[in-house]
Write a protein that holds these residues in place. Structure first.
Motif, PDB file in Angstrom:
ATOM      1  N   ASP A 101      51.638  -4.636   0.905  1.00  0.00           N
ATOM      2  CA  ASP A 101      50.587  -5.579   0.490  1.00  0.00           C
ATOM      3  C   ASP A 101      49.286  -4.873   0.150  1.00  0.00           C
ATOM      4  O   ASP A 101      48.221  -5.482   0.164  1.00  0.00           O
ATOM      5  N   THR A 102      49.370  -3.581  -0.185  1.00  0.00           N
ATOM      6  CA  THR A 102      48.179  -2.795  -0.515  1.00  0.00           C
ATOM      7  C   THR A 102      48.276  -2.282  -1.947  1.00  0.00           C
ATOM      8  O   THR A 102      49.322  -1.765  -2.355  1.00  0.00           O
ATOM      9  N   GLN A 127      39.379  -2.262   1.028  1.00  0.00           N
ATOM     10  CA  GLN A 127      38.759  -3.560   0.778  1.00  0.00           C
ATOM     11  C   GLN A 127      39.789  -4.639   1.086  1.00  0.00           C
ATOM     12  O   GLN A 127      40.830  -4.726   0.430  1.00  0.00           O
ATOM     13  N   LEU A 128      39.517  -5.436   2.103  1.00  0.00           N
ATOM     14  CA  LEU A 128      40.428  -6.517   2.482  1.00  0.00           C
ATOM     15  C   LEU A 128      40.122  -7.752   1.645  1.00  0.00           C
ATOM     16  O   LEU A 128      38.964  -8.124   1.474  1.00  0.00           O
ATOM     17  N   ARG A 204      45.759 -11.206   4.993  1.00  0.00           N
ATOM     18  CA  ARG A 204      46.537 -12.345   5.473  1.00  0.00           C
ATOM     19  C   ARG A 204      46.607 -12.416   6.989  1.00  0.00           C
ATOM     20  O   ARG A 204      46.664 -13.503   7.560  1.00  0.00           O
ATOM     21  N   ARG A 205      46.595 -11.258   7.648  1.00  0.00           N
ATOM     22  CA  ARG A 205      46.637 -11.269   9.112  1.00  0.00           C
ATOM     23  C   ARG A 205      45.382 -11.907   9.683  1.00  0.00           C
ATOM     24  O   ARG A 205      45.441 -12.713  10.604  1.00  0.00           O
ATOM     25  N   TRP A 206      44.236 -11.558   9.104  1.00  0.00           N
ATOM     26  CA  TRP A 206      42.968 -12.121   9.577  1.00  0.00           C
ATOM     27  C   TRP A 206      42.857 -13.597   9.203  1.00  0.00           C
ATOM     28  O   TRP A 206      42.348 -14.399   9.977  1.00  0.00           O
ATOM     29  N   PHE A 209      45.412 -15.659  11.668  1.00  0.00           N
ATOM     30  CA  PHE A 209      45.126 -15.737  13.098  1.00  0.00           C
ATOM     31  C   PHE A 209      43.645 -15.842  13.430  1.00  0.00           C
ATOM     32  O   PHE A 209      43.280 -15.990  14.592  1.00  0.00           O
ATOM     33  N   GLY A 210      42.787 -15.764  12.393  1.00  0.00           N
ATOM     34  CA  GLY A 210      41.354 -15.831  12.622  1.00  0.00           C
ATOM     35  C   GLY A 210      40.758 -14.436  12.672  1.00  0.00           C
ATOM     36  O   GLY A 210      41.287 -13.553  13.348  1.00  0.00           O
ATOM     37  N   ALA A 211      39.656 -14.244  11.942  1.00  0.00           N
ATOM     38  CA  ALA A 211      39.071 -12.908  11.807  1.00  0.00           C
ATOM     39  C   ALA A 211      38.650 -12.321  13.142  1.00  0.00           C
ATOM     40  O   ALA A 211      39.061 -11.214  13.508  1.00  0.00           O
TER      41      ALA A 211
END
Length: 242
Positions: A101-102, A127-128, A204-206, A209-211
């Motif tokens: 995903d990068t 950069q996310l 997507r992980r942040w 589940f919330g930053a």
């Protein structure tokens, strides 16, 4: 479907070893792997090989990736094992480990080549991208922490000379923090080349589940790893927290 030790490989006859091998571990990435690999297709015409290592996907990831990669191989589940197997299949003296995903920035291959002429390993700034308004802050903190500590994360696109990878024994066979462990081993050889151009990685992980919850979790896990808690135990805590 290929199994561990066997691969689907396309080799260009009469062509010298590629100047860079990109190793991409994946697990159930059917929703995004075609797009990710499509972006890398121009590099395949510039002496770059793409190796995808699947960790036992139950979706159509392997079928989707096969026409868009030079090698697709199926491994036991575990990112470290997958990346080590990909390195075994690689033909280049330079390796880049890239998450599915990068995305690489323009000019990445040239920057890697230049960096590896003076360093034995390195990574990009990151950069996310996602929905959370905190992702730019998270990205900045990740880049700053990496520059200060000399530790890279897999999200940052770690690259290195093959000889350095072999010298430190590759990624340790552990279910979490394999990127930190490899960074520590490589730091004994040289400091990393910290490239200012940025890979773009999914937040997507942040988002899911919330930053701040994710930040607290990752810092707690890193602290406990630093204190000597096993990666196996931390992997269990990470799964439970998610």
């Amino acid at each position: 479907m290929p199994r561990e030790g066997r691969s689907l490989t396309w080799v260009k006859p009469g062509v010298e070893a590629p100047k860079l091998s990109i190793v991409i571990p994946m697990l159930n990435e059917a929703l995004g792997i075609e797009t990710a690999l499509a972006l890398l297709q121009p590099l395949r015409e510039t002496e770059v090989e793409i190796i995808v290592v699947d960790g036992g996907s139950t979706d159509h990831s392997v079928a989707l990736a096969t026409p868009l990669a030079d090698t697709v191989v199926v491994s036991d589940t575990g990112r470290a094992r997958q990346m080590n197997l990909g390195a075994e299949r690689a033909h280049s003296p330079a390796l880049l480990f890239l998450h599915a995903d990068t995305q690489l920035p323009e000019g990445a291959v040239e920057q890697i080549s230049q960096a590896l002429s003076t360093h034995c390993w390195g990574r990009f700034d990151i950069q996310l991208e996602g929905h959370s308004r905190w992702l730019p802050v998270v990205s900045t903190l990740m880049n700053l922490r990496s520059r200060l500590s000399g530790i890279a994360t897999g999200d940052q696109g770690m690259f290195l000379r093959r000889e350095a990878f072999d010298a430190v024994g590759g990624f340790p066979d552990q279910p979490l923090m394999e990127d930190i462990a490899l960074s520590k081993r490589l730091k004994a050889l040289s400091p990393p080349a910290c490239l200012g151009i940025k890979v773009v990685s999914s937040g997507r992980r942040w988002d899911k589940f919330g930053a701040w919850k994710t930040i607290r979790l990752m810092w707690r896990l890193r602290y406990r790893y630093w204190r000597g808690v096993s990666a196996t135990q931390l992997a269990k805590e990470y799964r439970n927290a998610r």
